[in-house]
Design an enzyme around this catalytic site. Structure first.
Site, PDB file in Angstrom:
ATOM      1  N   ARG A   1       0.797  -1.218   0.000  1.00  0.00           N
ATOM      2  CA  ARG A   1       0.000   0.000   0.000  1.00  0.00           C
ATOM      3  C   ARG A   1       0.837   1.279   0.000  1.00  0.00           C
ATOM      4  NH1 ARG A   1      -3.707   2.332   4.512  1.00  0.00           N
ATOM      5  NH2 ARG A   1      -5.530   3.055   3.418  1.00  0.00           N
TER       6      ARG A   1
ATOM      7  N   ARG B   1       0.275   4.178  -2.563  1.00  0.00           N
ATOM      8  CA  ARG B   1      -0.954   4.968  -2.565  1.00  0.00           C
ATOM      9  C   ARG B   1      -0.666   6.459  -2.763  1.00  0.00           C
ATOM     10  NH1 ARG B   1      -4.636   6.267   2.205  1.00  0.00           N
ATOM     11  NH2 ARG B   1      -2.689   6.315   3.350  1.00  0.00           N
TER      12      ARG B   1
ATOM     13  N   CYS C   1       9.914  33.263  24.839  1.00  0.00           N
ATOM     14  CA  CYS C   1       9.843  31.838  25.183  1.00  0.00           C
ATOM     15  C   CYS C   1       9.848  31.645  26.697  1.00  0.00           C
ATOM     16  CB  CYS C   1      11.029  31.105  24.555  1.00  0.00           C
ATOM     17  SG  CYS C   1      11.265  29.442  25.217  1.00  0.00           S
TER      18      CYS C   1
ATOM     19  N   CYS D   1      13.269  29.749  27.958  1.00  0.00           N
ATOM     20  CA  CYS D   1      14.622  30.302  27.841  1.00  0.00           C
ATOM     21  C   CYS D   1      15.108  30.829  29.201  1.00  0.00           C
ATOM     22  CB  CYS D   1      14.636  31.440  26.810  1.00  0.00           C
ATOM     23  SG  CYS D   1      14.796  30.869  25.095  1.00  0.00           S
TER      24      CYS D   1
ATOM     25  N   HIS E   1      17.586  27.963  22.682  1.00  0.00           N
ATOM     26  CA  HIS E   1      16.217  27.827  22.184  1.00  0.00           C
ATOM     27  C   HIS E   1      16.122  26.951  20.922  1.00  0.00           C
ATOM     28  CE1 HIS E   1      12.049  29.161  21.776  1.00  0.00           C
ATOM     29  NE2 HIS E   1      12.270  29.433  20.511  1.00  0.00           N
TER      30      HIS E   1
ATOM     31  N   ASN F   1       7.705  15.239  23.692  1.00  0.00           N
ATOM     32  CA  ASN F   1       6.925  15.485  22.479  1.00  0.00           C
ATOM     33  C   ASN F   1       7.717  16.470  21.649  1.00  0.00           C
ATOM     34  OD1 ASN F   1       4.666  13.926  23.224  1.00  0.00           O
ATOM     35  ND2 ASN F   1       3.857  15.620  24.457  1.00  0.00           N
TER      36      ASN F   1
ATOM     37  N   GLY G   1       1.980  17.859  19.128  1.00  0.00           N
ATOM     38  CA  GLY G   1       1.336  18.567  20.231  1.00  0.00           C
ATOM     39  C   GLY G   1       2.279  19.400  21.066  1.00  0.00           C
ATOM     40  N   CYS G   2       3.515  19.566  20.588  1.00  0.00           N
ATOM     41  CA  CYS G   2       4.489  20.357  21.330  1.00  0.00           C
ATOM     42  C   CYS G   2       4.192  21.832  21.070  1.00  0.00           C
ATOM     43  CB  CYS G   2       5.894  19.993  20.858  1.00  0.00           C
ATOM     44  SG  CYS G   2       7.159  20.880  21.736  1.00  0.00           S
ATOM     45  N   SER G   3       4.057  22.603  22.164  1.00  0.00           N
ATOM     46  CA  SER G   3       3.636  23.982  21.963  1.00  0.00           C
ATOM     47  C   SER G   3       4.795  24.964  22.028  1.00  0.00           C
ATOM     48  CB  SER G   3       2.555  24.353  22.984  1.00  0.00           C
ATOM     49  OG  SER G   3       3.047  24.143  24.282  1.00  0.00           O
TER      50      SER G   3
ATOM     51  N   HIS H   1      11.465  25.208  22.035  1.00  0.00           N
ATOM     52  CA  HIS H   1      12.609  25.114  22.938  1.00  0.00           C
ATOM     53  C   HIS H   1      12.765  23.645  23.366  1.00  0.00           C
ATOM     54  CE1 HIS H   1      15.354  27.302  25.830  1.00  0.00           C
ATOM     55  NE2 HIS H   1      15.487  26.018  26.150  1.00  0.00           N
TER      56      HIS H   1
ATOM     57  N   HIS I   1      12.785  20.423  25.065  1.00  0.00           N
ATOM     58  CA  HIS I   1      12.380  20.023  26.419  1.00  0.00           C
ATOM     59  C   HIS I   1      11.590  18.726  26.390  1.00  0.00           C
ATOM     60  CE1 HIS I   1       8.589  21.793  25.039  1.00  0.00           C
ATOM     61  NE2 HIS I   1       7.977  21.190  26.051  1.00  0.00           N
TER      62      HIS I   1
ATOM     63  N   GLN J   1       9.233  16.031  29.335  1.00  0.00           N
ATOM     64  CA  GLN J   1       8.406  16.109  30.531  1.00  0.00           C
ATOM     65  C   GLN J   1       8.559  14.847  31.360  1.00  0.00           C
ATOM     66  OE1 GLN J   1       4.372  17.722  30.257  1.00  0.00           O
ATOM     67  NE2 GLN J   1       4.637  17.927  28.045  1.00  0.00           N
TER      68      GLN J   1
ATOM     69  N   HIS K   1      10.438   3.355  29.119  1.00  0.00           N
ATOM     70  CA  HIS K   1       9.697   2.374  29.914  1.00  0.00           C
ATOM     71  C   HIS K   1      10.684   1.637  30.809  1.00  0.00           C
ATOM     72  CE1 HIS K   1       5.668   2.023  27.520  1.00  0.00           C
ATOM     73  NE2 HIS K   1       5.700   3.046  28.327  1.00  0.00           N
TER      74      HIS K   1
ATOM     75  N   HIS L   1      11.072   4.039  23.748  1.00  0.00           N
ATOM     76  CA  HIS L   1      10.318   4.014  22.491  1.00  0.00           C
ATOM     77  C   HIS L   1      10.429   5.351  21.763  1.00  0.00           C
ATOM     78  CE1 HIS L   1       8.099   0.304  23.367  1.00  0.00           C
ATOM     79  NE2 HIS L   1       7.826   0.760  24.573  1.00  0.00           N
TER      80      HIS L   1
ATOM     81  N   GLU M   1      -7.872   2.324  12.339  1.00  0.00           N
ATOM     82  CA  GLU M   1      -6.898   2.137  13.411  1.00  0.00           C
ATOM     83  C   GLU M   1      -7.543   2.330  14.786  1.00  0.00           C
ATOM     84  OE1 GLU M   1      -6.542   3.775  10.633  1.00  0.00           O
ATOM     85  OE2 GLU M   1      -4.654   3.221   9.674  1.00  0.00           O
TER      86      GLU M   1
ATOM     87  N   GLN N   1      -2.390   0.132  11.791  1.00  0.00           N
ATOM     88  CA  GLN N   1      -2.097  -0.348  10.441  1.00  0.00           C
ATOM     89  C   GLN N   1      -0.885   0.390   9.914  1.00  0.00           C
ATOM     90  OE1 GLN N   1      -2.396   1.429   7.412  1.00  0.00           O
ATOM     91  NE2 GLN N   1      -2.142  -0.302   6.032  1.00  0.00           N
TER      92      GLN N   1
HETATM   93  O1  LIG Z   1       2.014  19.368  28.338  1.00  0.00           O
HETATM   94  P1  LIG Z   1       2.028  20.007  26.977  1.00  0.00           P
HETATM   95  O2  LIG Z   1       3.352  19.931  26.280  1.00  0.00           O
HETATM   96  O3  LIG Z   1       1.488  21.420  26.999  1.00  0.00           O
HETATM   97  O4  LIG Z   1       0.978  19.167  26.127  1.00  0.00           O
HETATM   98  C1  LIG Z   1       1.300  18.134  25.220  1.00  0.00           C
HETATM   99  O5  LIG Z   1       1.719  16.947  25.892  1.00  0.00           O
HETATM  100  C2  LIG Z   1       0.769  16.341  26.771  1.00  0.00           C
HETATM  101  C3  LIG Z   1       1.345  15.033  27.286  1.00  0.00           C
HETATM  102  O6  LIG Z   1       1.608  14.105  26.260  1.00  0.00           O
HETATM  103  C4  LIG Z   1      -0.588  16.123  26.071  1.00  0.00           C
HETATM  104  O7  LIG Z   1      -1.548  15.745  27.039  1.00  0.00           O
HETATM  105  C5  LIG Z   1      -1.082  17.368  25.338  1.00  0.00           C
HETATM  106  O8  LIG Z   1      -2.238  17.052  24.586  1.00  0.00           O
HETATM  107  C6  LIG Z   1       0.038  17.881  24.421  1.00  0.00           C
HETATM  108  O9  LIG Z   1      -0.381  19.062  23.752  1.00  0.00           O
HETATM  109  O1  LIG Z   2      -7.986   5.021   3.091  1.00  0.00           O
HETATM  110  P1  LIG Z   2      -7.687   6.490   3.121  1.00  0.00           P
HETATM  111  O2  LIG Z   2      -8.914   7.328   3.355  1.00  0.00           O
HETATM  112  O3  LIG Z   2      -6.912   6.957   1.931  1.00  0.00           O
HETATM  113  O4  LIG Z   2      -6.738   6.680   4.383  1.00  0.00           O
HETATM  114  C1  LIG Z   2      -7.130   7.106   5.663  1.00  0.00           C
HETATM  115  O5  LIG Z   2      -7.869   6.108   6.370  1.00  0.00           O
HETATM  116  C2  LIG Z   2      -7.159   4.881   6.625  1.00  0.00           C
HETATM  117  C3  LIG Z   2      -8.044   3.989   7.469  1.00  0.00           C
HETATM  118  O6  LIG Z   2      -8.360   4.573   8.722  1.00  0.00           O
HETATM  119  C4  LIG Z   2      -5.812   5.136   7.300  1.00  0.00           C
HETATM  120  O7  LIG Z   2      -5.068   3.925   7.312  1.00  0.00           O
HETATM  121  C5  LIG Z   2      -4.992   6.201   6.582  1.00  0.00           C
HETATM  122  O8  LIG Z   2      -3.836   6.505   7.339  1.00  0.00           O
HETATM  123  C6  LIG Z   2      -5.852   7.457   6.390  1.00  0.00           C
HETATM  124  O9  LIG Z   2      -5.133   8.449   5.696  1.00  0.00           O
END
Ligand SMILES: O=P(O)(O)O[C@H]1O[C@H](CO)[C@@H](O)[C@H](O)[C@H]1O
Ligand SMILES: O=P(O)(O)O[C@H]1O[C@H](CO)[C@@H](O)[C@H](O)[C@H]1O
Lengths: 350, 350
Positions: free
Chosen positions: B28, B31, B52, B55, B116, B156, B162-164, B167, B169, B171, B284, B301, B320, B326
Site C-alpha cells: 500500500r 498509494r 519563550c 529560555c 532555544h 513530544n 502537540g508540542c507547543s 525550545h 524540552h 516532561q 519504559h 520508544h 486504526e 495499520q
Molecule cells: O504538556 P504540553 O506539552 O502542553 O501538552 C502536550 O503533551 C501532553 C502530554 O503528552 C498532552 O496531554 C497534550 O495534549 C500535548 O499538547
Molecule cells: O484510506 P484512506 O482514506 O486513503 O486513508 C485514511 O484512512 C485509513 C483507514 O483509517 C488510514 O489507514 C490512513 O492513514 C488514512 O489516511
C-alpha cells in the site's frame, strides 16, 4: 483532607468495554495554547468537482468511470490495505517474537451522496436511511464471504483525521480476523454476559438514562451519550435501546431513528465550533463468523479531535502513547455542552 | 496458491510486549496522497527568544523567573495534569460502570539546553549525558515520594506532536498508579519471566542481533532497532544489551553509549527527510513501588508520525481507532532506510 470531587480533582476512570483506564484532569482545561493550529476546512466547495475521484461520472485512479449515481455508491478501494487473494501459510506454533500471519480481506469505499459538498448533518433523513440500507447490504454481502469474519464500517471526516477527499464518504474494511480493539470489546462483553445473562451496554445504558448526566440525544430507539470513560474531548457513543447485535437487526422504525440520531448528532457537532466538525466514527457490531453472539450490543463510536475551537485539537501524544489516554474537560461537561447545541445547522438557520 | 511473502502480502504481526496485533500492508505504500500536509518547522529559530517561557532568565506563566541555567533545567509544570494534594476517597467495590479513583502525581518539565534552537541531534554527547543524569536524579527523587509508584519520562517533539514550544524540552509525569500501557507491558514481561526466568526483551534482542534485519544502530551497550511489531512508519526502540530495569542502573560507560545512541538515532531521523524530525519518545522502566521487578528490561520508544516526507504523516484514524493499528511500509524496509542514513547531521555536514 479534601473529599474527592469528580468535577475538580485529577482522577482515572475505567472503561469496562476494553478494560483500560483514562486520566481525567478537569482543572487543566484552562491551560493556554501556543501550539499547532489546524486548517479550517473551506465552506465553499462546489456541488461537483471535475478533479474529484468520487464525484459521479469521473474517472478513478484505476481508470474506471464512476456511474451517474443518485444516492450512494459503493466500490472496491483502489489502494486497499487488504487483499482477497488466498495465501498459503503454515503457522509455527512455537514462535514467540516473530509471529506473523497473512490476513485476507476486502476494502470498499461508500460515497454518501453524489454531491461533493454535502456532509451527513446537511443530508435529509431519507438520504441517511439510504446509507444505512447500504451498510446493511454490505454487512450481509461481505459477511457472507466464507473467509470474512469481521466487517468494520467507519468514516474519517476532515483532513485532520487523515481524510484525503472532502467528498462525503466512508469505508468498510472486512477481514478474516477480529481486529485488536474489536476483540477486546468482544471479550469484555462476553465475560459480562456469561456472568449476568444481560449485555454490558444494555445495563450501562439503563444506568445512564437514570442518571441523565451524559445523555446528548434520546429518541424512541437510540441514545447518543458521552461515555463515562470517553477519551476524546467530545467523544460520543450511539447505543440502541433494544438489545440486538448488528445493523441488520434494525426495524424500519429503528432505521429512521438511527438516521435522525446521526443527523442530529453531527449537526450539534458542526454547531459547536461553527465548522464542518472532523471525526472518525465507526460501528461496533457482532462478528460475521456464523456464531450467535448474544453478548454483542450494536453501538457506534464518534472520536472527534477538536478541543477548544475549530483549530485547536487534543493531541494524544507522549504521555498518552507511553502511559494512558488523558483528557482535560470532564465527560459530563462535554455532554452538557453538546446537549445545549441547537439541532438546526448553523449554516442554514435563520 | 501463492506462498506467504512477508515483504509483499498483507499480514498481521503480534506485539508480545502489549499482547496486541498490527495490520501490515506492504503493497500500500504506493498509494497517492492528496490529504493534509503538515507545516515544516522553521529552521531559523534564534538561540534566545525573549517570548519563550523556557529560555533562561525569562518569566513563566506563573510569574516565576527561570534561572540563567547553563545545562538543563527542571521545574514543576505550571499546568500539570496531576496534582500532589491527597484526596479522601472511599472505593465502592461493587461499582461496574462508573469506576473512578482520584490520582495523585507530580508533573515536571525538563529543558534540555539553554539554547532555544538546539535539539538532541545537534547537542554534544556530554550535553546529552547531562540530560541522562537529570533523568536519573528525577527518577530517584520522584520515585522516593511515598505515593509515587511510576515515573514516566517522555518528550513530544514538533508541533505535529502537540508540542507547543520548540525550545528543546521533555516532561516527566510521576503518579500513584501504573498507567494503562505500562501495566500491559509489565504484565507481559512478568508472565514471560515467570515462565522462562529470563526477560522478554533480552531474549528478543538476542534473536534480533542474530537476524540483523531490523537493527539501526549497535554499540557496546545499546541497540536501536525497528521492532518486528512496530506500528509507526519509522518507530524504533532502544534496548540495553545488559539486563537491568531502570535508568539508575547505568554504568558510566552505559551513560555515554546511551547518549551516543540518542544522538545518532535522532540525527538519522533528521537526515531522513532533511527536517527537524517530529516524534514522541518515552522511557519504559521498572515502577518505583519498592518491589524488585526482575522481569523489567529498560527500553525507550520512539513514535515518529512522518511517513513519506517532511509534510506527509501517517494517520492513525478510523480503522486504526475502531480496529487496529495499520502500517504500509514493512519494519524491515524502515530499518534499512534508517540504517543507511548518515550519522552526521545534514545541517552541519560539508
Ligand atoms: O504538556 P504540553 O506539552 O502542553 O501538552 C502536550 O503533551 C501532553 C502530554 O503528552 C498532552 O496531554 C497534550 O495534549 C500535548 O499538547
Ligand atoms: O484510506 P484512506 O482514506 O486513503 O486513508 C485514511 O484512512 C485509513 C483507514 O483509517 C488510514 O489507514 C490512513 O492513514 C488514512 O489516511
Amino acid at each position: 483532607m479534601k473529599n474527592f470531587n469528580i468535577n475538580e480533582d485529577p482522577h482515572r476512570r475505567y472503561n469496562p468495554l476494553i478494560n483500560e483506564w483514562v486520566l481525567v484532569s478537569p482543572h487543566r482545561s484552562k491551560r493556554p495554547w501556543q501550539g499547532q493550529n489546524e486548517t479550517v476546512s473551506s465552506d465553499s466547495l462546489p456541488e461537483y468537482d471535475p478533479t474529484c475521484y468520487l464525484c459521479p461520472g469521473n474517472v478513478r485512479a484505476n481508470g474506471e468511470v464512476n456511474p451517474a449515481y443518485e444516492n450512494d455508491f459503493v466500490f472496491e478501494n483502489d489502494f486497499a490495505a487488504l487483499k482477497q487473494e488466498e495465501i498459503a501459510f503454515e503457522e509455527n506454533a512455537t514462535e514467540t517474537f516473530f509471529k506473523a500471519r497473512p490476513e485476507r480481506g476486502i476494502s470498499r469505499v461508500v460515497c454518501f451522496s453524489p454531491k461533493h459538498n454535502l456532509t451527513l448533518p446537511e443530508m435529509s433523513v431519507v438520504a441517511i436511511e439510504n446509507i444505512i440500507h447500504t451498510w446493511q447490504k454490505e454487512y450481509i454481502d461481505l459477511g457472507n464471504v466464507d473467509y470474512i469474519n469481521h466487517v468494520q464500517i467507519f468514516e474519517n471526516k476532515g483532513s485532520v483525521m487523515g481524510c484525503s477527499n472532502p467528498h462525503p464518504h466512508g469505508q468498510i474494511w472486512a477481514q478474516s480476523s477480529l481486529p485488536t480493539e474489536v476483540e477486546k470489546t468482544q471479550n469484555n462483553q462476553k465475560a459480562y454476559y456469561d456472568k449476568h445473562a444481560t449485555t454490558l451496554l444494555q445495563d450501562y445504558l439503563q444506568e445512564e438514562l437514570k442518571l441523565n448526566e451524559r445523555i446528548v440525544i434520546e429518541n424512541d430507539h437510540f441514545v447518543a451519550l458521552v461515555p463515562f470513560w470517553a477519551i476524546w474531548p467530545y467523544e460520543t457513543m450511539i447505543i440502541s435501546k433494544r438489545h440486538f447485535g448488528k445493523i441488520t437487526d434494525f426495524t424500519e422504525d429503528e432505521t429512521t431513528d438511527f438516521a435522525l440520531t446521526l443527523k442530529q448528532l453531527t449537526t450539534k457537532y458542526d454547531n459547536l465550533f461553527e465548522t464542518s466538525f472532523p471525526y472518525s466514527s465507526g460501528i461496533h457490531q457482532a462478528p460475521t463468523d456464523g456464531e450467535l453472539h448474544p453478548e454483542w450490543q450494536f453501538h457506534m463510536h464518534f472520536y472527534p479531535p477538536l478541543l477548544r475551537s475549530a483549530t485547536v485539537k487534543k493531541f494524544m501524544v507522549g504521555y498518552e502513547m507511553m502511559g494512558e489516554s488523558q483528557r482535560d474537560i470532564t465527560p459530563e461537561k462535554s455532554a452538557e455542552i453538546l446537549k445545549n447545541q441547537s439541532q438546526s445547522h448553523y449554516k442554514h438557520s435563520i
